[in-house]
Design a protein around this motif. Structure first.
Motif, PDB file in Angstrom:
ATOM      1  N   VAL A 298      12.162  30.408 -44.339  1.00 22.22           N
ATOM      2  CA  VAL A 298      11.121  31.382 -44.013  1.00 22.22           C
ATOM      3  C   VAL A 298       9.992  30.651 -43.300  1.00 22.22           C
ATOM      4  N   LEU A 299       9.654  31.106 -42.121  1.00 20.38           N
ATOM      5  CA  LEU A 299       8.600  30.499 -41.313  1.00 20.38           C
ATOM      6  C   LEU A 299       7.583  31.569 -40.953  1.00 20.38           C
ATOM      7  N   ASP A 300       6.345  31.373 -41.366  1.00 19.33           N
ATOM      8  CA  ASP A 300       5.251  32.257 -40.981  1.00 19.33           C
ATOM      9  C   ASP A 300       4.431  31.570 -39.900  1.00 19.33           C
ATOM     10  N   LEU A 301       4.028  32.327 -38.900  1.00 17.20           N
ATOM     11  CA  LEU A 301       3.270  31.769 -37.786  1.00 17.20           C
ATOM     12  C   LEU A 301       2.446  32.860 -37.128  1.00 17.20           C
ATOM     13  N   VAL A 302       1.613  32.447 -36.168  1.00 18.80           N
ATOM     14  CA  VAL A 302       0.830  33.393 -35.369  1.00 18.80           C
ATOM     15  C   VAL A 302       1.504  33.488 -34.005  1.00 18.80           C
ATOM     16  N   GLU A 303       1.880  34.703 -33.627  1.00 17.96           N
ATOM     17  CA  GLU A 303       2.698  34.908 -32.442  1.00 17.96           C
ATOM     18  C   GLU A 303       1.965  35.759 -31.407  1.00 17.96           C
ATOM     19  N   TYR A 304       2.150  35.386 -30.127  1.00 16.19           N
ATOM     20  CA  TYR A 304       1.635  36.145 -28.989  1.00 16.19           C
ATOM     21  C   TYR A 304       2.816  36.695 -28.194  1.00 16.19           C
ATOM     22  N   PRO A 305       2.646  37.828 -27.517  1.00 10.06           N
ATOM     23  CA  PRO A 305       3.768  38.372 -26.743  1.00 10.06           C
ATOM     24  C   PRO A 305       4.134  37.525 -25.531  1.00 10.06           C
ATOM     25  N   ASN A 306       3.175  36.749 -25.023  1.00  8.41           N
ATOM     26  CA  ASN A 306       3.420  35.867 -23.884  1.00  8.41           C
ATOM     27  C   ASN A 306       2.386  34.753 -23.919  1.00  8.41           C
ATOM     28  N   ALA A 307       2.369  33.918 -22.880  1.00  9.27           N
ATOM     29  CA  ALA A 307       1.498  32.740 -22.876  1.00  9.27           C
ATOM     30  C   ALA A 307       0.189  32.966 -22.126  1.00  9.27           C
ATOM     31  N   ASP A 308      -0.193  34.226 -21.904  1.00 11.93           N
ATOM     32  CA  ASP A 308      -1.431  34.495 -21.165  1.00 11.93           C
ATOM     33  C   ASP A 308      -2.653  33.900 -21.859  1.00 11.93           C
ATOM     34  N   VAL A 309      -2.592  33.723 -23.168  1.00 11.51           N
ATOM     35  CA  VAL A 309      -3.736  33.202 -23.908  1.00 11.51           C
ATOM     36  C   VAL A 309      -4.114  31.796 -23.438  1.00 11.51           C
ATOM     37  N   VAL A 310      -3.148  31.006 -22.978  1.00 12.30           N
ATOM     38  CA  VAL A 310      -3.434  29.631 -22.547  1.00 12.30           C
ATOM     39  C   VAL A 310      -4.356  29.652 -21.330  1.00 12.30           C
ATOM     40  N   ASP A 311      -4.015  30.472 -20.363  1.00  9.41           N
ATOM     41  CA  ASP A 311      -4.818  30.555 -19.144  1.00  9.41           C
ATOM     42  C   ASP A 311      -6.137  31.270 -19.400  1.00  9.41           C
ATOM     43  N   ALA A 312      -6.179  32.150 -20.394  1.00 10.98           N
ATOM     44  CA  ALA A 312      -7.386  32.925 -20.683  1.00 10.98           C
ATOM     45  C   ALA A 312      -8.523  32.064 -21.213  1.00 10.98           C
ATOM     46  N   MET A 313      -8.235  30.828 -21.604  1.00  9.64           N
ATOM     47  CA  MET A 313      -9.281  29.968 -22.153  1.00  9.64           C
ATOM     48  C   MET A 313      -9.845  28.996 -21.126  1.00  9.64           C
ATOM     49  N   ARG A 314      -9.666  29.333 -19.841  1.00 11.02           N
ATOM     50  CA  ARG A 314     -10.391  28.610 -18.799  1.00 11.02           C
ATOM     51  C   ARG A 314     -11.876  28.899 -18.951  1.00 11.02           C
ATOM     52  N   LEU A 315     -12.694  27.902 -18.713  1.00  8.89           N
ATOM     53  CA  LEU A 315     -14.130  28.068 -18.945  1.00  8.89           C
ATOM     54  C   LEU A 315     -14.765  29.073 -17.998  1.00  8.89           C
ATOM     55  N   ASP A 316     -14.228  29.228 -16.789  1.00  9.88           N
ATOM     56  CA  ASP A 316     -14.841  30.206 -15.896  1.00  9.88           C
ATOM     57  C   ASP A 316     -14.635  31.630 -16.417  1.00  9.88           C
ATOM     58  N   ASP A 317     -13.608  31.855 -17.235  1.00 14.18           N
ATOM     59  CA  ASP A 317     -13.449  33.150 -17.900  1.00 14.18           C
ATOM     60  C   ASP A 317     -14.301  33.235 -19.163  1.00 14.18           C
ATOM     61  N   LEU A 318     -14.305  32.170 -19.967  1.00 13.39           N
ATOM     62  CA  LEU A 318     -15.067  32.184 -21.216  1.00 13.39           C
ATOM     63  C   LEU A 318     -16.569  32.226 -20.970  1.00 13.39           C
ATOM     64  N   ASP A 319     -17.000  31.716 -19.815  1.00 13.91           N
ATOM     65  CA  ASP A 319     -18.426  31.733 -19.487  1.00 13.91           C
ATOM     66  C   ASP A 319     -18.869  33.055 -18.863  1.00 13.91           C
ATOM     67  N   GLY A 320     -17.917  33.989 -18.642  1.00 15.04           N
ATOM     68  CA  GLY A 320     -18.247  35.230 -17.955  1.00 15.04           C
ATOM     69  C   GLY A 320     -19.107  36.139 -18.795  1.00 15.04           C
ATOM     70  N   ASP A 321     -19.526  37.244 -18.160  1.00 15.02           N
ATOM     71  CA  ASP A 321     -20.408  38.178 -18.857  1.00 15.02           C
ATOM     72  C   ASP A 321     -19.655  39.289 -19.564  1.00 15.02           C
ATOM     73  N   GLY A 322     -18.314  39.268 -19.471  1.00 11.93           N
ATOM     74  CA  GLY A 322     -17.530  40.256 -20.193  1.00 11.93           C
ATOM     75  C   GLY A 322     -17.572  41.641 -19.608  1.00 11.93           C
ATOM     76  N   SER A 323     -18.084  41.799 -18.385  1.00 10.45           N
ATOM     77  CA  SER A 323     -18.239  43.122 -17.803  1.00 10.45           C
ATOM     78  C   SER A 323     -16.912  43.767 -17.439  1.00 10.45           C
ATOM     79  N   ASP A 324     -15.818  42.986 -17.542  1.00 11.48           N
ATOM     80  CA  ASP A 324     -14.516  43.519 -17.163  1.00 11.48           C
ATOM     81  C   ASP A 324     -13.842  44.307 -18.275  1.00 11.48           C
ATOM     82  N   THR A 325     -14.465  44.401 -19.434  1.00 11.56           N
ATOM     83  CA  THR A 325     -13.857  45.140 -20.532  1.00 11.56           C
ATOM     84  C   THR A 325     -14.842  46.129 -21.119  1.00 11.56           C
ATOM     85  N   GLU A 326     -14.312  47.162 -21.740  1.00 13.80           N
ATOM     86  CA  GLU A 326     -15.145  48.220 -22.314  1.00 13.80           C
ATOM     87  C   GLU A 326     -16.046  47.682 -23.413  1.00 13.80           C
ATOM     88  N   SER A 327     -15.559  46.717 -24.179  1.00 10.55           N
ATOM     89  CA  SER A 327     -16.332  46.192 -25.299  1.00 10.55           C
ATOM     90  C   SER A 327     -17.347  45.151 -24.874  1.00 10.55           C
TER      91      SER A 327
END
Length: 474
Positions: A298-327
């Motif tokens: 039995v193996l428990d883990l945290v799973e993502y549907p794809n690897a988009d999370v790796v690229d999403a942690m670029r600093l130019d995205d993390l430093d953004g103002d978040g205006s691209d999402t409703e929240s």
């Protein structure tokens, strides 16, 4: 993540030693020992911003508990990468590197690809009495556990070939050994699984397995009798990695979902590959824990549907103002707790989500590593404007949560009460960034109820870190 995340990705330059912050509430007097955390502390080199969160300069953080009080220290690792950054240049990182002719010239000067980076900014461990900082490059840095001063490079006394290393060594207290893996490139890429017995700095090979790709593998798990590695379809293209026009390892990644996700289950004694079923494609950073259940693993883990999370942690995205999402937060994908059940007799596996909550940075109490566990603690990542603390009951499929608006909890560390019998008899220690007030907190929770028992305000804002361990000594 919104502009409120600014403090979490803002370079820190100050270092403090043995600062004693005031404590609101009470820290249990039995809590004696030291939490050492690792992570990036500086994201700007000269006039340039680094490319990715994973590229920041390694900074150690020490929280020492004794008799109901805590002292805090932080210090950057004094490495070659650190010295390069002081001179205004940092290359050879996960996603920050020289490109084009600058890279070609550097290779010519070194008669080939330069040495791997020693920016060991991911995790910590204690091997052969030495405290060491770890990253996924095959270089480790020793440090003084009391002062956090850098002692120099730590080397193993063996000949194991590695081109990518694990920062997630598994500390198995039941067998008195650490378990890890390394990836070797070449015509026949391999995953080398190994153990390091307590008191040794020689890696003993458990198994060497053909690598399909090879893939980017971040973590592993153990049971009493097995080592488990998950090979996702995020493939490392060695040709891309060697190209003078690539910028770091990130440019070498290739998502190949048609390969599926391969689960490698290896016998810890014989080194035999006892099962390697393939599941539909998914991406995994962190395991929760594994254990044997009859003929199943039995193996428990945290799973993502794809690897988009790796690229999403670029600093130019993390430093953004978040205006691209409703929240108002950039679209960083969530991972979910999932259970893989591998039938080692039939070589098949199935998967099921443990709970609909999103979480990351999972941990279980040390005494259940490699054994049947009930509880897992992690960041609850599906709140707008906060990441809380979540306690997942893996048997009942329920959760308990703590969270406050604008407070971003980091990796939680469960610590058992001496003499405690229940799995959740103890506390959970975590740092958290309050982005509205721009301050970092040290929080101590009751591990059973998640009631907040104590909080202390640190003397400066810590950038978001990665991983740490609680050591009973020093």
């Amino acid at each position: 993540m919104s502009a409120s995340y600014g403090p979490g990705f803002r370079s820190l330059t100050s270092e403090v030693a043995d600062h004693r912050p005031p404590v609101e509430g009470s820290i249990p007097e039995w809590l004696s020992g030291t939490l050492v955390r690792n992570g990036p502390g500086r994201f700007d080199v000269g006039s340039e911003r680094l490319t990715h969160w994973f590229d920041g300069l390694a900074m150690l953080r020490r929280y020492a508990f004794d008799d109901g009080e805590v002292t805090y220290s932080n210090r950057f690792l004094r490495t070659n990468a650190y010295e390069d950054a002081l001179r205004g240049s940092l290359t050879g990182q996960f996603a920050t590197d020289a490109r084009g002719w600058r890279k070609v010239l550097s290779w010519l000067r070194s008669l080939g690809p330069p040495d791997s980076t020693d920016n060991a900014n991911v995790h910590v461990a204690r091997l052969d009495g030495e405290y060491i900082a770890l990253t996924e490059a095959p270089r480790r840095v020793a440090f003084d556990p009391r002062t956090l001063g850098t002692r120099g490079e730590f080397t193993f006394e063996d000949e194991l070939t590695e081109h990518v290393a694990t920062a997630h060594l598994v500390d198995d207290p039941h067998r008195g050994e650490w378990v890890g893996f390394a990836t070797q490139f070449g015509r026949r890429p391999r995953y080398h699984l190994y153990r390091v017995p307590e008191g040794s700095r020689s890696r003993e090979m458990i198994a060497s397995i053909d690598a399909d790709g090879p893939a980017y593998v971040h973590d592993c798990s153990v049971t009493a009798d097995h080592v488990v590695v998950v090979e996702t379809p995020l493939v490392i293209s060695v040709l891309r990695a060697l190209s003078p026009f690539s910028e770091g390892v990130l440019d070498a990644f290739d998502w190949r979902p048609e390969r599926g996700t391969r689960v490698l289950v290896v016998d810890r004694e014989a080194g035999d590959l006892v099962a390697d079923p393939t599941l539909p494609p998914a991406f995994v950073f962190h395991h929760i824990n594994a254990y044997a259940d009859g003929d199943a693993v039995v193996l428990d883990l945290v799973e993502y549907p794809n690897a988009d999370v790796v690229d999403a942690m670029r600093l130019d995205d993390l430093d953004g103002d978040g205006s691209d999402t409703e929240s108002g937060f950039p679209d960083v994908p969530d991972g979910y707790p999932v259970r893989y059940r591998i039938d080692t007799r039939r070589g098949i596996a199935d998967r099921a989500r443990l709970h609909p909550t999103a979480m990351e940075m999972p941990r279980v109490p040390r005494r259940v590593v490699g054994r049947r566990h009930r509880y897992a603690y992690g960041q609850g990542t599906d709140r707008d404007g906060a990441t809380g603390l979540v306690k997942l009951d893996c048997e009942a499929g329920t959760t308990r949560e703590w969270w406050e608006r604008s407070v971003f909890v980091e990796e939680p560390i469960p610590v058992r009460r001496p003499g405690g019998t229940d799995e959740d008899d103890g506390v959970v220690v975590a740092t958290a960034l309050d982005t509205d007030r721009e301050r970092t907190l040290l929080l101590v929770f009751d591990a059973a109820t998640l009631d907040l028992r104590a909080r202390a305000v640190l003397p400066h804002v810590e950038p978001f870190g990665f991983h740490g361990r609680f050591f009973a000594e020093p």
